[in-house]
Write a protein that holds these residues in place. Structure first.
Motif, short mmCIF file in Angstrom:
data_model
loop_
_atom_site.label_atom_id
_atom_site.label_comp_id
_atom_site.label_asym_id
_atom_site.label_seq_id
_atom_site.Cartn_x
_atom_site.Cartn_y
_atom_site.Cartn_z
N ASN A 105 46.94 36.93 46.92
CA ASN A 105 46.24 38.32 46.06
C ASN A 105 45.11 38.18 45.77
N ALA A 106 44.45 36.82 45.80
CA ALA A 106 43.06 36.77 45.52
C ALA A 106 42.24 37.42 46.79
N GLN A 133 42.32 40.75 47.09
CA GLN A 133 41.21 41.39 46.11
C GLN A 133 39.68 41.31 46.70
N THR A 134 39.38 40.14 47.24
CA THR A 134 38.24 40.12 47.79
C THR A 134 37.81 40.47 49.16
N THR A 148 37.75 47.02 43.88
CA THR A 148 37.87 46.11 42.80
C THR A 148 37.44 46.98 41.54
N GLY A 192 40.74 48.12 40.77
CA GLY A 192 40.92 46.97 39.64
C GLY A 192 42.39 46.10 40.10
N LEU A 193 42.82 46.07 41.36
CA LEU A 193 44.05 45.68 41.64
C LEU A 193 43.95 44.92 43.26
N PRO A 194 44.66 43.86 43.38
CA PRO A 194 44.42 43.43 44.79
C PRO A 194 45.35 44.22 45.58
N ALA A 248 48.71 48.17 46.76
CA ALA A 248 48.19 47.43 46.00
C ALA A 248 49.39 46.61 45.03
N HIS A 275 50.06 44.73 41.07
CA HIS A 275 49.77 44.04 39.83
C HIS A 275 50.71 42.95 39.46
N SER A 283 45.36 48.06 35.32
CA SER A 283 44.67 47.34 36.31
C SER A 283 44.82 46.05 35.83
#
Ligand code: GLN
Length: 304
Positions: free
Chosen positions: A231-232, A235-236, A247, A251-253, A264, A266, A302
């Motif tokens: 998930n990280a 996100q990145t 992001t 605001g979600l991966p 996406a 949560h 989010s």
């Protein structure tokens, strides 16, 4: 919470927004899609479904498939995959060659094309029948034997995939591709050609919102720690040189594809897939991002 009412409201608002995007046509077969289709599907970890629009229509998931191939490699492969690729945001387009030369053939992350091609190289080495194993893996996330590759799309991309061939050749010259290039690229183009609906995408990503466990089968795909890390990475790195914007706004991966899909998650709550084929300049769904931005803003759902 009645998410379907929220979906309708956001859809109505977006009707007034001009869609500046364009359907991906660098893969000729993708240019045939009806650009006005729109679908969304949300599945909660406790099994509730909320759908809107063309949520059951299958489309080309393209780079969203990079999450499936990465997870398959990450879950089964013993060797250290981080020697073959990095885990930093690229800040460059999904098919960029520039950075790869500086980084001596080591892709910045598994979700840009170069990284996903290295993942395919690893899968060619480690799996008995990579294409069949890959498909079986995705089907197991869904309990749905109907999803499949589209060989016409795969062939269309193979015939026009000059940049991807440049990437793989550059990496081969640095010794970061072990197998025959045609074998690796055949797997890469085939995986990108999978067709799924918003409903299927949202269901199949649910394990990433559920500490690595597929809710319907109880199968642990990834450990909670590796789920967090996947998930990280989404996100990145899930939106190429728009990961910061996604992001900031949503605001979600998540992960996008040039077929116009976005998924996406949560963690602990839900997985959502949206589809709108016209893409912005970064190759991400123009209205898909606007929709998700409105959704997490209206619902305050989010992770931030
Ligand atoms: N198959 C596509 C490519 O390699 C995937 C790109 C994408 O979806 N961003 O160009």
């Amino acid at each position: 919470m009645n998410y379907e009412k929220t979906f309708q409201e956001i859809y109505n608002e977006l009707q007034n927004v001009e869609d500046f995007g364009h359907v991906a046509d660098y893969i000729p077969e993708l240019a045939h899609v009806d650009p006005n289709q729109f679908g969304v599907h949300l599945t909660t970890v406790d099994g509730k479904h909320y759908a809107f629009g063309d949520s059951e229509v299958r489309f080309s998931i393209q780079s969203i498939a990079k999450v499936f191939s990465f997870v398959l490699a990450y879950s089964r492969i013993k060797s250290d995959i981080w020697e073959r690729m990095d885990l930093e945001p690229a800040g460059t387009p999904f098919n960029s060659l520039v950075q790869l030369e500086y980084d001596k053939g080591i892709p910045r992350n598994p979700f840009i094309n170069a990284g996903a091609i290295v993942v395919c190289d690893i899968l060619v080495d480690e799996l008995a029948s990579p294409k069949e194993n890959m498909l079986a893996f995705i089907r197991s996330l869904l309990k749905n034997n109907a999803i499949d590759y589209n060989p016409i799309v795969a062939y269309s991309e193979k015939k026009s995939g000059f940049r991807n061939y440049a990437l793989v050749n550059l990496m081969k010259s640095f010794g970061n591709i072990k197998n025959d290039i045609d074998k690796v690229m055949d797997l890469y183009f085939t995986i990108c050609s999978i067709e799924m609906s918003c409903r299927e995408l949202s269901e199949s990503f649910l394990f990433l919102a559920n500490n690595g466990v597929v809710p319907h089968s109880g199968e642990q795909i990834l450990s909670p720690s590796r789920t967090k890390r996947t998930n990280a990475l989404m996100q990145t790195c899930g939106f190429y040189d728009e990961a910061g914007q996604f992001t900031f706004k949503v605001g979600l991966p998540g992960k996008s594809g040039v077929g116009g899909g976005i998924v996406a998650v949560h963690p602990e709550k839900y997985s959502i897939a949206v589809w709108s084929p016209r893409l912005n300049k970064k190759g991400n769904s123009y209205k898909g991002i606007l929709f998700l931005e409105e959704f997490t803003t209206k619902t305050k759902l989010s992770i931030f």
